[in-house]
Design an enzyme around this catalytic site. Sequence first.
Site, mmCIF file in Angstrom:
data_model
loop_
_atom_site.group_PDB
_atom_site.id
_atom_site.type_symbol
_atom_site.label_atom_id
_atom_site.label_comp_id
_atom_site.label_asym_id
_atom_site.label_seq_id
_atom_site.Cartn_x
_atom_site.Cartn_y
_atom_site.Cartn_z
ATOM 1 N N GLU A 198 -3.726 2.797 5.501
ATOM 2 C CA GLU A 198 -3.433 3.794 4.371
ATOM 3 C C GLU A 198 -4.406 4.946 4.905
ATOM 4 O O GLU A 198 -3.896 5.902 4.743
ATOM 5 C CB GLU A 198 -3.843 3.466 2.897
ATOM 6 C CG GLU A 198 -3.226 2.052 2.760
ATOM 7 C CD GLU A 198 -1.488 2.349 2.680
ATOM 8 O OE1 GLU A 198 -1.148 3.555 2.653
ATOM 9 O OE2 GLU A 198 -0.927 1.286 3.203
ATOM 10 N N GLY A 242 0.815 -1.188 -0.012
ATOM 11 C CA GLY A 242 -0.278 0.191 0.020
ATOM 12 C C GLY A 242 0.864 1.236 0.169
ATOM 13 O O GLY A 242 2.026 1.203 0.412
HETATM 14 NI NI NI Z 1 2.777 2.856 5.537
#
Ligand code: NI
Length: 180
Positions: free
Chosen positions: A139, A48
């Site tokens: 995230e 991510g």
């Molecule tokens: Ni990170």
Amino acid sequence: MAIRDIIFIPDPRLRQVCDPVTSDEFDDALQTLIDDMFETMYHAPGVGLAANQIGITKSLAVIDVVGSEQPADQYVIINPKIIDSKGEVGMSAGCLSVPHQMIGTVKRAEWVKVAALDRFGNPIELEGDGLFGHCLQHEIDHLNGIVFVDRLSTLKRERMLAKIGKLDRLITKQSTQDSQ
Ligand code: NI
């Protein structure tokens, strides 16, 4: 496509709440940015990447927990919000913006449902548990200016930051010696 530079703590951009992407920003430049973010994430490699990790404080992140680099496994979340969650589970976490691949156990919701926009500005809902569920939360944390180390106990965080500082000094010392 291009690989962008990933920034590290304590860069203040990682502590900033990212600005929402506005409807007039869904243009070619945004598509290029998203493609670059995927390329940067795969190159790192990671599962991510949030835009502020490459210094762009916009509410945008990319995810591929499979690492297949196939569209079916690629998720883009823009202006994401957690709208539902269940349970709690600890999972080992690392971050591309935390040097030396430091790992810590972070408690997060076991399952989350997220409302966001896709790369074209269409509203979407995503839900998941396991690695995907943690990654969504990791995230979204980034986009709110939170790095996983902030979710560790003070003692564990201080230890980790001390270790990072020690490794940094060791590397500086070695490279000074190498150049002599
Ligand atoms: Ni990170």
